[in-house]
Design a protein around this motif. Sequence first.
Motif, PDB file in Angstrom:
ATOM      1  N   THR A  48       1.434   8.807   5.100  1.00  0.00           N
ATOM      2  CA  THR A  48       1.531  10.168   4.579  1.00  0.00           C
ATOM      3  C   THR A  48       1.248  11.138   5.730  1.00  0.00           C
ATOM      4  OG1 THR A  48       0.784  11.674   2.830  1.00  0.00           O
ATOM      5  CG2 THR A  48      -0.890  10.217   3.778  1.00  0.00           C
ATOM      6  N   SER A  92      -4.969   9.351  -0.672  1.00  0.00           N
ATOM      7  CA  SER A  92      -5.134   8.205  -1.552  1.00  0.00           C
ATOM      8  C   SER A  92      -4.250   7.070  -1.080  1.00  0.00           C
ATOM      9  CB  SER A  92      -4.752   8.569  -2.989  1.00  0.00           C
ATOM     10  OG  SER A  92      -5.578   9.583  -3.505  1.00  0.00           O
ATOM     11  N   CYS A  93      -4.716   5.863  -1.294  1.00  0.00           N
ATOM     12  CA  CYS A  93      -3.952   4.659  -0.959  1.00  0.00           C
ATOM     13  C   CYS A  93      -4.005   3.745  -2.173  1.00  0.00           C
ATOM     14  CB  CYS A  93      -4.541   3.977   0.261  1.00  0.00           C
ATOM     15  SG  CYS A  93      -3.889   2.325   0.556  1.00  0.00           S
ATOM     16  N   THR A 135      -7.662   1.444  -5.360  1.00  0.00           N
ATOM     17  CA  THR A 135      -7.319   2.624  -4.572  1.00  0.00           C
ATOM     18  C   THR A 135      -8.415   2.919  -3.549  1.00  0.00           C
ATOM     19  OG1 THR A 135      -6.054   3.562  -6.411  1.00  0.00           O
ATOM     20  CG2 THR A 135      -6.725   5.081  -4.682  1.00  0.00           C
ATOM     21  N   TYR A 141      -2.104   6.034   7.553  1.00  0.00           N
ATOM     22  CA  TYR A 141      -1.782   4.787   6.875  1.00  0.00           C
ATOM     23  C   TYR A 141      -3.062   4.112   6.392  1.00  0.00           C
ATOM     24  CZ  TYR A 141       2.458   5.187   9.776  1.00  0.00           C
ATOM     25  OH  TYR A 141       3.601   5.613  10.404  1.00  0.00           O
ATOM     26  N   CYS A 142      -2.942   3.316   5.346  1.00  0.00           N
ATOM     27  CA  CYS A 142      -4.042   2.425   4.988  1.00  0.00           C
ATOM     28  C   CYS A 142      -3.554   0.992   5.135  1.00  0.00           C
ATOM     29  CB  CYS A 142      -4.559   2.701   3.585  1.00  0.00           C
ATOM     30  SG  CYS A 142      -3.453   2.213   2.262  1.00  0.00           S
ATOM     31  N   ASN A 143      -4.502   0.099   5.293  1.00  0.00           N
ATOM     32  CA  ASN A 143      -4.209  -1.314   5.483  1.00  0.00           C
ATOM     33  C   ASN A 143      -5.539  -2.040   5.346  1.00  0.00           C
ATOM     34  OD1 ASN A 143      -3.215  -3.861   6.361  1.00  0.00           O
ATOM     35  ND2 ASN A 143      -1.772  -2.867   7.740  1.00  0.00           N
ATOM     36  N   TYR A 158      -9.644   5.935  -0.739  1.00  0.00           N
ATOM     37  CA  TYR A 158      -9.503   7.372  -0.490  1.00  0.00           C
ATOM     38  C   TYR A 158     -10.001   7.736   0.902  1.00  0.00           C
ATOM     39  CZ  TYR A 158      -9.247   7.311  -5.596  1.00  0.00           C
ATOM     40  OH  TYR A 158      -8.901   7.032  -6.900  1.00  0.00           O
ATOM     41  N   GLU A 177       0.559   5.300   0.392  1.00  0.00           N
ATOM     42  CA  GLU A 177      -0.304   6.419   0.745  1.00  0.00           C
ATOM     43  C   GLU A 177       0.257   7.732   0.185  1.00  0.00           C
ATOM     44  OE1 GLU A 177      -0.186   3.382   4.152  1.00  0.00           O
ATOM     45  OE2 GLU A 177       1.280   4.466   2.938  1.00  0.00           O
ATOM     46  N   PHE A 199       0.843  -1.188   0.000  1.00  0.00           N
ATOM     47  CA  PHE A 199       0.000   0.000   0.000  1.00  0.00           C
ATOM     48  C   PHE A 199       0.883   1.244   0.000  1.00  0.00           C
ATOM     49  CE2 PHE A 199      -3.684  -2.433   0.406  1.00  0.00           C
ATOM     50  CZ  PHE A 199      -3.597  -3.318   1.462  1.00  0.00           C
ATOM     51  N   TRP A 253      -8.385   3.059   7.091  1.00  0.00           N
ATOM     52  CA  TRP A 253      -7.399   4.111   7.305  1.00  0.00           C
ATOM     53  C   TRP A 253      -7.094   4.170   8.798  1.00  0.00           C
ATOM     54  CZ3 TRP A 253      -4.475   6.850   3.985  1.00  0.00           C
ATOM     55  CH2 TRP A 253      -4.863   6.882   2.634  1.00  0.00           C
TER      56      TRP A 253
END
Length: 115
Positions: free
Chosen positions: A109, A21-22, A77, A94-96, A79, A6, A4, A36
């Motif tokens: 980010t 965005s991820c 993606t 972070y995204c996961n 968002y 970010e 991923f 997120w």
Amino acid sequence: QVQFVESGGGLVQPGGSLRLSCAASGSISSFVAMGWYRQAPGKQREWVARISRFDMTAYEDHVKGRFTISRDNAKNTVYLQMNSLRPEDTAVYYCNAHPPLSHYWGQGTQVTVSS
């Protein structure tokens, strides 16, 4: 293993907006849900929002009504639209997957909300 990445963070004044965005290197549809998360200085990482593969969403109480999570499966993606930002929203985002998978954390980010 999916990675991923970010993006979209930055410095914004209180009351401003950002869209994170991820981008995933593989299919996000393979996960039951995506999320997120954020980590503020000196604090533990916390969950912010999630979206299921059926587009059901949920939010942490402090961001409810201000943040909106969405996904584009064709682009792999996820968002996070963040409005009415507050100084306490300052963190690395972070995204996961949701629940998160330990080996899937990216670099995050940085979002800084300050006047």
